[in-house]
Design an enzyme around this catalytic site. Structure first.
Site, PDB file in Angstrom:
ATOM      1  N   LYS A  14       2.910  -7.721   5.199  1.00 32.03           N
ATOM      2  CA  LYS A  14       1.700  -8.492   5.532  1.00 32.03           C
ATOM      3  C   LYS A  14       1.485  -9.644   4.547  1.00 32.03           C
ATOM      4  CE  LYS A  14      -1.244  -4.946   5.350  1.00 32.03           C
ATOM      5  NZ  LYS A  14      -0.377  -3.819   4.948  1.00 32.03           N
ATOM      6  N   ARG A  90      -9.051  -1.343   8.192  1.00 29.62           N
ATOM      7  CA  ARG A  90      -8.150  -0.208   8.026  1.00 29.62           C
ATOM      8  C   ARG A  90      -8.703   1.039   8.696  1.00 29.62           C
ATOM      9  NH1 ARG A  90      -5.583  -2.366   3.035  1.00 29.62           N
ATOM     10  NH2 ARG A  90      -3.798  -1.075   2.519  1.00 29.62           N
ATOM     11  N   ARG A 129       9.140  -2.693  -4.869  1.00 33.62           N
ATOM     12  CA  ARG A 129       8.060  -3.602  -5.275  1.00 33.62           C
ATOM     13  C   ARG A 129       7.386  -3.099  -6.552  1.00 33.62           C
ATOM     14  NH1 ARG A 129       3.183  -4.765  -1.141  1.00 33.62           N
ATOM     15  NH2 ARG A 129       2.343  -2.842  -1.964  1.00 33.62           N
ATOM     16  N   ARG A 135       3.001  -2.975  -9.821  1.00 33.80           N
ATOM     17  CA  ARG A 135       1.750  -2.601  -9.158  1.00 33.80           C
ATOM     18  C   ARG A 135       1.560  -1.086  -9.264  1.00 33.80           C
ATOM     19  NH1 ARG A 135      -0.108  -4.431  -3.106  1.00 33.80           N
ATOM     20  NH2 ARG A 135      -1.019  -2.373  -2.868  1.00 33.80           N
ATOM     21  N   ARG A 146      -0.662   6.885   0.725  1.00 32.01           N
ATOM     22  CA  ARG A 146      -1.041   5.675   1.469  1.00 32.01           C
ATOM     23  C   ARG A 146      -0.431   5.686   2.871  1.00 32.01           C
ATOM     24  NH1 ARG A 146       1.165   1.741  -2.654  1.00 32.01           N
ATOM     25  NH2 ARG A 146       0.508   0.037  -1.303  1.00 32.01           N
TER      26      ARG A 146
HETATM   27  P1  AMP Z   1      -3.304  -3.378  -0.064  1.00 30.30           P
HETATM   28  O1  AMP Z   1      -3.042  -4.410  -1.119  1.00 30.30           O
HETATM   29  O2  AMP Z   1      -3.819  -3.954   1.220  1.00 30.30           O
HETATM   30  O3  AMP Z   1      -2.108  -2.470   0.155  1.00 30.30           O
HETATM   31  O4  AMP Z   1      -4.474  -2.450  -0.628  1.00 30.30           O
HETATM   32  C1  AMP Z   1      -4.332  -1.682  -1.805  1.00 30.30           C
HETATM   33  C2  AMP Z   1      -5.376  -0.575  -1.834  1.00 30.30           C
HETATM   34  O5  AMP Z   1      -6.691  -1.159  -1.828  1.00 30.30           O
HETATM   35  C3  AMP Z   1      -5.362   0.371  -0.648  1.00 30.30           C
HETATM   36  O6  AMP Z   1      -4.405   1.423  -0.804  1.00 30.30           O
HETATM   37  C4  AMP Z   1      -6.804   0.890  -0.646  1.00 30.30           C
HETATM   38  O7  AMP Z   1      -6.991   1.867  -1.657  1.00 30.30           O
HETATM   39  C5  AMP Z   1      -7.583  -0.351  -1.060  1.00 30.30           C
HETATM   40  N1  AMP Z   1      -7.997  -1.133   0.129  1.00 30.30           N
HETATM   41  C6  AMP Z   1      -7.583  -2.389   0.474  1.00 30.30           C
HETATM   42  N2  AMP Z   1      -8.140  -2.787   1.625  1.00 30.30           N
HETATM   43  C7  AMP Z   1      -8.939  -1.765   2.032  1.00 30.30           C
HETATM   44  C8  AMP Z   1      -9.762  -1.545   3.160  1.00 30.30           C
HETATM   45  N3  AMP Z   1      -9.870  -2.469   4.152  1.00 30.30           N
HETATM   46  N4  AMP Z   1     -10.436  -0.361   3.250  1.00 30.30           N
HETATM   47  C9  AMP Z   1     -10.335   0.573   2.281  1.00 30.30           C
HETATM   48  N5  AMP Z   1      -9.554   0.450   1.204  1.00 30.30           N
HETATM   49  C10 AMP Z   1      -8.853  -0.713   1.058  1.00 30.30           C
END
Ligand code: AMP
Length: 195
Positions: A14, A90, A129, A135, A146
């Site tokens: 993404k 999400r 990654r 990260r 996740r």
């Molecule tokens: P991402 O960078 O999109 O993979 O997000 C990293 C982490 O941030 C996720 O594993 C969640 O813990 C949190 N997170 C990001 N976006 C959301 C969302 N829309 N709803 C809930 N948690 C989120």
């Protein structure tokens, strides 16, 4: 405005595809994960709360997440031609909230691009990654959580947006450029962009 959701599991590409889409369409990128990581890096109260969920691979509660998104949308809207929502929604309540929030502002989600990649490949990509970027949530245990959360809670959004006629699945394995050109073909045929 043209509003796009880029949808897919963690590691589906993404972020990579969003960067290319910004260049091509001049859209404003909102990555909720990046917003949260910058709060963590700045050591804010919100960052501390976010970290307690992110480090376990859990989702941040919907109410909090919706408030964060609404304030990002309002902050960026005056200078934007439209958004790429990356990592949001999400959950189904988040999708309902996004619809309502955009409707209240005379807007809508026009298209949802779903990057579809098999779990084994996602796991491999995320471990790589984690090694390259450091990260913290890209470690095998958190990745496992996740992916579980993605399948149980996030993937039902495919049906949600399919029923609205907005979901386009894109095969997310292979060369970044090939995937990008499939996304571009799907977006360019959208009536809201042709107008
Ligand atoms: P991402 O960078 O999109 O993979 O997000 C990293 C982490 O941030 C996720 O594993 C969640 O813990 C949190 N997170 C990001 N976006 C959301 C969302 N829309 N709803 C809930 N948690 C989120």
């Amino acid at each position: 405005m043209f509003n796009l959701v880029i949808f897919g599991a963690p590691g589906s590409g993404k972020g990579t595809q969003s960067k290319k889409l910004i260049d091509r369409y001049g859209l404003t990128h909102i990555s909720t994960g990046e917003v949260l990581r910058s709060q963590i890096a700045a050591g804010t109260e919100l960052g501390k709360i976010a970290d307690s969920y992110i480090s376990k691979g859990h989702l941040i509660p919907d109410d909090l997440m919706v408030d964060i998104l609404a304030s990002e949308v309002d902050r960026l809207r005056p200078t934007s031609n439209g958004f790429i929502f990356d990592g949001f929604p999400r959950t189904i309540p988040q999708a309902d909230a996004l619809k309502k929030m955009l409707e209240q502002r005379g807007e809508e989600v026009h298209s949802v691009i779903g990057l579809e990649v098999a779990d084994e490949e996602l796991m491999e990509r995320l471990i790589k990654r984690g090694a390259e970027s450091g990260r913290a949530d890209d470690n095998p245990e958190t990745i496992g959580n996740r992916l579980k959360v993605y399948h149980s809670t996030t993937s039902p959004l495919r049906d949600y947006y399919n029923k609205e006629g907005k979901y386009t699945p894109i095969h997310g394995s292979g060369q970044v450029e090939d995937i990008f050109s499939n996304i571009v073909n799907a977006i360019d045929s959208h009536p809201a962009l042709k107008a």
